[in-house]
Design an enzyme around this catalytic site. Sequence first.
Site, PDB file in Angstrom:
ATOM      1  N   LYS A   1      45.963 122.089  93.374  1.00  0.00           N
ATOM      2  CA  LYS A   1      46.158 120.714  92.893  1.00  0.00           C
ATOM      3  C   LYS A   1      45.648 120.637  91.467  1.00  0.00           C
ATOM      4  O   LYS A   1      44.820 121.454  91.062  1.00  0.00           O
ATOM      5  CB  LYS A   1      45.356 119.735  93.769  1.00  0.00           C
ATOM      6  CG  LYS A   1      45.807 118.299  93.673  1.00  0.00           C
ATOM      7  CD  LYS A   1      47.007 118.002  94.557  1.00  0.00           C
ATOM      8  CE  LYS A   1      47.549 116.616  94.300  1.00  0.00           C
ATOM      9  NZ  LYS A   1      48.550 116.219  95.305  1.00  0.00           N
TER      10      LYS A   1
ATOM     11  N   ASP B   1      52.539 113.791  91.534  1.00  0.00           N
ATOM     12  CA  ASP B   1      51.615 113.048  92.401  1.00  0.00           C
ATOM     13  C   ASP B   1      51.439 111.703  91.693  1.00  0.00           C
ATOM     14  O   ASP B   1      52.311 111.319  90.888  1.00  0.00           O
ATOM     15  CB  ASP B   1      50.276 113.803  92.558  1.00  0.00           C
ATOM     16  CG  ASP B   1      49.357 113.210  93.627  1.00  0.00           C
ATOM     17  OD1 ASP B   1      49.585 113.497  94.818  1.00  0.00           O
ATOM     18  OD2 ASP B   1      48.432 112.440  93.304  1.00  0.00           O
TER      19      ASP B   1
HETATM   20  P1  NDP Z   1      52.884 106.877  92.334  1.00  0.00           P
HETATM   21  O1  NDP Z   1      52.161 107.054  91.064  1.00  0.00           O
HETATM   22  O2  NDP Z   1      54.352 106.925  92.379  1.00  0.00           O
HETATM   23  O3  NDP Z   1      52.438 105.498  93.006  1.00  0.00           O
HETATM   24  C1  NDP Z   1      51.096 105.233  93.301  1.00  0.00           C
HETATM   25  C2  NDP Z   1      51.005 103.824  93.853  1.00  0.00           C
HETATM   26  O4  NDP Z   1      49.689 103.632  94.355  1.00  0.00           O
HETATM   27  C3  NDP Z   1      51.210 102.759  92.772  1.00  0.00           C
HETATM   28  O5  NDP Z   1      51.771 101.619  93.351  1.00  0.00           O
HETATM   29  C4  NDP Z   1      49.780 102.505  92.306  1.00  0.00           C
HETATM   30  O6  NDP Z   1      49.576 101.228  91.724  1.00  0.00           O
HETATM   31  C5  NDP Z   1      49.026 102.603  93.619  1.00  0.00           C
HETATM   32  N1  NDP Z   1      47.642 102.984  93.341  1.00  0.00           N
HETATM   33  C6  NDP Z   1      47.215 104.095  92.710  1.00  0.00           C
HETATM   34  N2  NDP Z   1      45.877 104.093  92.591  1.00  0.00           N
HETATM   35  C7  NDP Z   1      45.476 102.940  93.159  1.00  0.00           C
HETATM   36  C8  NDP Z   1      44.210 102.357  93.363  1.00  0.00           C
HETATM   37  N3  NDP Z   1      43.093 102.963  92.947  1.00  0.00           N
HETATM   38  N4  NDP Z   1      44.161 101.156  94.010  1.00  0.00           N
HETATM   39  C9  NDP Z   1      45.292 100.530  94.435  1.00  0.00           C
HETATM   40  N5  NDP Z   1      46.528 101.046  94.264  1.00  0.00           N
HETATM   41  C10 NDP Z   1      46.599 102.227  93.636  1.00  0.00           C
HETATM   42  O7  NDP Z   1      52.247 107.965  93.342  1.00  0.00           O
HETATM   43  P2  NDP Z   1      52.850 108.543  94.684  1.00  0.00           P
HETATM   44  O8  NDP Z   1      53.598 107.504  95.410  1.00  0.00           O
HETATM   45  O9  NDP Z   1      53.499 109.834  94.370  1.00  0.00           O
HETATM   46  O10 NDP Z   1      51.520 108.922  95.489  1.00  0.00           O
HETATM   47  C11 NDP Z   1      50.867 107.982  96.353  1.00  0.00           C
HETATM   48  C12 NDP Z   1      49.945 108.732  97.300  1.00  0.00           C
HETATM   49  O11 NDP Z   1      50.718 109.656  98.071  1.00  0.00           O
HETATM   50  C13 NDP Z   1      48.848 109.572  96.644  1.00  0.00           C
HETATM   51  O12 NDP Z   1      47.700 109.567  97.465  1.00  0.00           O
HETATM   52  C14 NDP Z   1      49.446 110.963  96.631  1.00  0.00           C
HETATM   53  O13 NDP Z   1      48.457 111.977  96.571  1.00  0.00           O
HETATM   54  C15 NDP Z   1      50.167 110.957  97.963  1.00  0.00           C
HETATM   55  N6  NDP Z   1      51.227 111.947  98.107  1.00  0.00           N
HETATM   56  C16 NDP Z   1      52.284 111.966  97.233  1.00  0.00           C
HETATM   57  C17 NDP Z   1      53.289 112.896  97.396  1.00  0.00           C
HETATM   58  C18 NDP Z   1      54.504 112.898  96.541  1.00  0.00           C
HETATM   59  O14 NDP Z   1      55.420 113.677  96.837  1.00  0.00           O
HETATM   60  N7  NDP Z   1      54.606 112.075  95.516  1.00  0.00           N
HETATM   61  C19 NDP Z   1      53.204 113.925  98.448  1.00  0.00           C
HETATM   62  C20 NDP Z   1      52.118 113.756  99.372  1.00  0.00           C
HETATM   63  C21 NDP Z   1      51.159 112.812  99.167  1.00  0.00           C
HETATM   64  P3  NDP Z   1      49.290 101.108  90.144  1.00  0.00           P
HETATM   65  O15 NDP Z   1      50.596 101.373  89.486  1.00  0.00           O
HETATM   66  O16 NDP Z   1      48.767  99.728  89.956  1.00  0.00           O
HETATM   67  O17 NDP Z   1      48.247 102.162  89.807  1.00  0.00           O
END
Ligand code: NDP
Length: 446
Positions: free
Chosen positions: A125, A165
């Site tokens: 990672k 991510d």
């Molecule tokens: P994105 O950047 O596309 O979206 C993240 C979302 O989560 C946004 O809506 C963001 O809001 C919100 N968010 C992030 N940090 C916070 C916080 N501290 N408090 C509240 N909301 C928050 O990321 P992904 O959708 O790709 O990833 C989301 C999760 O899924 C992560 O934990 C990631 O590790 C996990 N994941 C992702 C994979 C992938 O293929 N993309 C695979 C497996 C797991 P804002 O814009 O306001 O920050």
Amino acid sequence: MIIREEIIAGIERRNGSQPEFVQAVGEVVDSLGGLLAKRPEYADGALLERMVEPERQIMFRVAWVDDAGQVQVNRGYRIEFNSALGPYKGGLRFHPSVNLSVVKFLGFEQIFKNALTGQMIGGGKGGSDFDPHGKSDAEVMRFCQAFMTELHRHIGALTDVPAGDIGVGGREIGYLYGQYKRIVNRFEAGVLTGKGLDWGGSLARTEATGYGLVMFAREMLAAKGDSLDGKKVAISGSGNVAIYAAQKAQALGATVVTVSDSAGAVYDPAGIDVELLKQVKEVERGRVLDYAQRLGGSAQYLEGARPWGAADVDVALPCATQNELDEADMATLIQGGVKLVAEGANMPLTNEAIDAAKAAGVLYAPGKAANAGGVATSALEMAQNAGFAKWSFEEVEGKLDQIMRDIHSASLEAADAVGAPGDYQVGANVAGFIKVADAMLAQGVM
Ligand code: NDP
């Protein structure tokens, strides 16, 4: 036999304070009691001590110039955690909260998740404390180029294959890949996954994590003779995972009543309009507030709120970030009659929330099983790149569906085998651990 306290004390002695990493290790070690009692060879050879020590940790300066001509300095990370099963594989996260503890917890989880997929991928990672929010495309490009200028010497299609991510989507992967290609002077598509469809990307990779999550939830309900049809679902986040989880859940007959971001949540009893959400988030790079204002009608914006208290829901799918659902949130969900919680994000539930869910008889799936569809499909992208092949959307989605079914049954079988029937957390940890442990034992002390 190695006990949890010894492992945690060793981590703290060598690394200082790394709370997220300690939490992730504790969660796995706590699940292994039944297995280690039956198979003491897994406690020999300092196997666990080796597993919690990354094979390689890279930290580097990322200096770049913003639109005002000022030099900005961020820190870059890549943790190459475990290569027993294949090249290091795992995403890059760009978010101000990224530090060594966060990247190590994510890398550690990734080892077992990748093992569960049955694909030939090790665990890694990376990321940076760079915040893409509010940056221009040109700033994001210059940052990505500076980041890859150092990262390129550590990665490769057979060495280490990063992906997206939080904060790293198609735009960032494009800039990162372009800089890699420029430096090495090769079209080595297999070095990154999540690429654009015309230059080595896989159909269904964008959708894979969210779709896979809902497929896993579908299997959990099916094992109880139930289905998603007619269920009310709460989703947190509004990024890649959240959007496609919402799309698949609604395709299977559920109504998704919430999405959120770090500023607030939207609640809409009529169900989230996924096409509008995609437009606002993916095209306009807006917020869920913009979505709610644009949609109007029954959509309510709850400033500063998390989505868990918004309604009585049957299913909760946390898809934002770590520790976003605590014991109090779980109590609210349980009071509202929640039946199933499956993690789309990595480690979104605190350990106390997990314990509360299990104690109340709520079906709970850990992220390393439930969100493994993303990395599994990344491995399918690598396979297509290696063979200069392009598979159809239906073919990739079909393989993803089978992988999620297999992870579901492997988790249940492993849980049964160690005397924890129906416990997906124990089952996923045990099934993933056995694959990695067997490979490490076969490959000798290193
Ligand atoms: P994105 O950047 O596309 O979206 C993240 C979302 O989560 C946004 O809506 C963001 O809001 C919100 N968010 C992030 N940090 C916070 C916080 N501290 N408090 C509240 N909301 C928050 O990321 P992904 O959708 O790709 O990833 C989301 C999760 O899924 C992560 O934990 C990631 O590790 C996990 N994941 C992702 C994979 C992938 O293929 N993309 C695979 C497996 C797991 P804002 O814009 O306001 O920050």
